[in-house]
Design a protein around this motif. Structure first.
Motif, PDB file in Angstrom:
ATOM      1  N   SER A   1       0.854  -1.187   0.000  1.00 61.48           N
ATOM      2  CA  SER A   1       0.000   0.000   0.000  1.00 61.48           C
ATOM      3  C   SER A   1       0.889   1.235   0.000  1.00 61.48           C
ATOM      4  O   SER A   1       2.090   1.144   0.303  1.00 61.48           O
ATOM      5  CB  SER A   1      -0.934   0.008   1.208  1.00 61.48           C
ATOM      6  N   GLY A   2       0.282   2.368  -0.341  1.00 55.15           N
ATOM      7  CA  GLY A   2       1.000   3.636  -0.235  1.00 55.15           C
ATOM      8  C   GLY A   2       1.425   4.273  -1.545  1.00 55.15           C
ATOM      9  O   GLY A   2       1.960   5.384  -1.531  1.00 55.15           O
ATOM     10  N   GLY A   3       1.185   3.627  -2.662  1.00 57.49           N
ATOM     11  CA  GLY A   3       1.549   4.238  -3.925  1.00 57.49           C
ATOM     12  C   GLY A   3       0.627   5.394  -4.268  1.00 57.49           C
ATOM     13  O   GLY A   3      -0.365   5.648  -3.579  1.00 57.49           O
ATOM     14  N   GLY A   4       0.974   6.107  -5.335  1.00 61.76           N
ATOM     15  CA  GLY A   4       0.124   7.211  -5.755  1.00 61.76           C
ATOM     16  C   GLY A   4       0.822   8.121  -6.738  1.00 61.76           C
ATOM     17  O   GLY A   4       1.892   7.791  -7.264  1.00 61.76           O
ATOM     18  N   LEU A   5       0.202   9.264  -6.953  1.00 67.45           N
ATOM     19  CA  LEU A   5       0.717  10.276  -7.880  1.00 67.45           C
ATOM     20  C   LEU A   5       1.238  11.457  -7.077  1.00 67.45           C
ATOM     21  O   LEU A   5       0.485  12.022  -6.261  1.00 67.45           O
ATOM     22  CB  LEU A   5      -0.401  10.736  -8.826  1.00 67.45           C
TER      23      LEU A   5
ATOM     24  N   THR B   1       3.741   7.136  -9.384  1.00 70.55           N
ATOM     25  CA  THR B   1       3.894   8.028 -10.524  1.00 70.55           C
ATOM     26  C   THR B   1       4.368   9.386 -10.041  1.00 70.55           C
ATOM     27  O   THR B   1       3.737   9.985  -9.167  1.00 70.55           O
ATOM     28  CB  THR B   1       2.580   8.187 -11.292  1.00 70.55           C
ATOM     29  N   VAL B   2       5.480   9.824 -10.597  1.00 61.85           N
ATOM     30  CA  VAL B   2       6.037  11.132 -10.245  1.00 61.85           C
ATOM     31  C   VAL B   2       5.976  12.005 -11.492  1.00 61.85           C
ATOM     32  O   VAL B   2       6.633  11.732 -12.493  1.00 61.85           O
ATOM     33  CB  VAL B   2       7.486  11.014  -9.749  1.00 61.85           C
ATOM     34  N   SER B   3       5.156  13.028 -11.413  1.00 62.25           N
ATOM     35  CA  SER B   3       4.935  13.861 -12.593  1.00 62.25           C
ATOM     36  C   SER B   3       4.506  15.254 -12.176  1.00 62.25           C
ATOM     37  O   SER B   3       3.778  15.424 -11.196  1.00 62.25           O
ATOM     38  CB  SER B   3       3.860  13.235 -13.486  1.00 62.25           C
ATOM     39  N   SER B   4       4.945  16.238 -12.948  1.00 60.48           N
ATOM     40  CA  SER B   4       4.522  17.610 -12.696  1.00 60.48           C
ATOM     41  C   SER B   4       3.294  17.946 -13.535  1.00 60.48           C
ATOM     42  O   SER B   4       2.779  19.066 -13.455  1.00 60.48           O
ATOM     43  CB  SER B   4       5.666  18.566 -13.006  1.00 60.48           C
TER      44      SER B   4
ATOM     45  N   LYS C   1      11.783  11.644  -8.039  1.00 62.80           N
ATOM     46  CA  LYS C   1      12.075  12.136  -9.375  1.00 62.80           C
ATOM     47  C   LYS C   1      11.154  11.443 -10.379  1.00 62.80           C
ATOM     48  O   LYS C   1      10.619  10.365 -10.107  1.00 62.80           O
ATOM     49  CB  LYS C   1      13.524  11.824  -9.734  1.00 62.80           C
ATOM     50  N   CYS C   2      11.021  12.049 -11.533  1.00 65.72           N
ATOM     51  CA  CYS C   2      10.167  11.453 -12.566  1.00 65.72           C
ATOM     52  C   CYS C   2      10.642  10.045 -12.917  1.00 65.72           C
ATOM     53  O   CYS C   2       9.825   9.154 -13.188  1.00 65.72           O
ATOM     54  CB  CYS C   2      10.160  12.330 -13.808  1.00 65.72           C
ATOM     55  N   GLU C   3      11.945   9.836 -12.872  1.00 68.53           N
ATOM     56  CA  GLU C   3      12.480   8.521 -13.227  1.00 68.53           C
ATOM     57  C   GLU C   3      12.217   7.453 -12.165  1.00 68.53           C
ATOM     58  O   GLU C   3      12.546   6.277 -12.378  1.00 68.53           O
ATOM     59  CB  GLU C   3      13.981   8.600 -13.530  1.00 68.53           C
ATOM     60  N   ASP C   4      11.643   7.844 -11.037  1.00 66.97           N
ATOM     61  CA  ASP C   4      11.237   6.864 -10.040  1.00 66.97           C
ATOM     62  C   ASP C   4       9.867   6.259 -10.363  1.00 66.97           C
ATOM     63  O   ASP C   4       9.417   5.340  -9.679  1.00 66.97           O
ATOM     64  CB  ASP C   4      11.170   7.511  -8.649  1.00 66.97           C
ATOM     65  N   THR C   5       9.221   6.774 -11.375  1.00 68.90           N
ATOM     66  CA  THR C   5       7.919   6.258 -11.775  1.00 68.90           C
ATOM     67  C   THR C   5       8.020   4.793 -12.177  1.00 68.90           C
ATOM     68  O   THR C   5       8.822   4.424 -13.028  1.00 68.90           O
ATOM     69  CB  THR C   5       7.354   7.078 -12.950  1.00 68.90           C
TER      70      THR C   5
END
Length: 115
Positions: A7-11, A112-115, A86-90
């Motif tokens: 658990s704990g994922g997200g955007l 998901t890591v995104s701006s 970072k975005c690359e951790d997506t």
């Protein structure tokens, strides 16, 4: 058999933090090695971090200094604190449980890591 529930994922946006949790149940032991792997689209699954029974840890070079793995044997749970994302951790992050040559995997949680 061992069951793992993550658990704990997200955007999140770059620079933010997330904490993943993985609860183990079934035929579990505190001597098992537990860890987190991730798989980004089009890439192979890779080790992110792992922690062995004595608390020793290993990290991928790409996450050193940003991620921290820990475990609570009383709760049969392993955590991954992810800072400065970072975005690359997506990727999809998978919990792993290893004991006596046997691997068990969770179902995965999307980060998901995104701006």
């Amino acid at each position: 058999q061992v069951q793992l529930v993550e658990s704990g994922g997200g955007l999140v946006q770059p620079g933010e933090s997330l904490r993943l949790s993985c609860a183990a149940s079934g035929s579990i032991s505190s001597i098992a090695t537990m860890g987190w792997y991730r798989q980004a689209p089009g890439k192979e699954r890779e080790l992110v971090a792992r922690i062995i029974s004595d608390g020793s840890t290993t990290y991928a070079d790409s996450v050193k200094g940003r991620f921290t793995i820990s475990r609570d044997n009383a709760k049969n749970t392993v955590y991954l604190q992810m800072n400065s994302l970072k975005c690359e951790d997506t990727a999809v992050y998978y919990c792993n449980y290893w004991i006596f040559g046997r691997n068990y995997w969770g179902q995965g949680t999307q980060v998901t890591v995104s701006s």
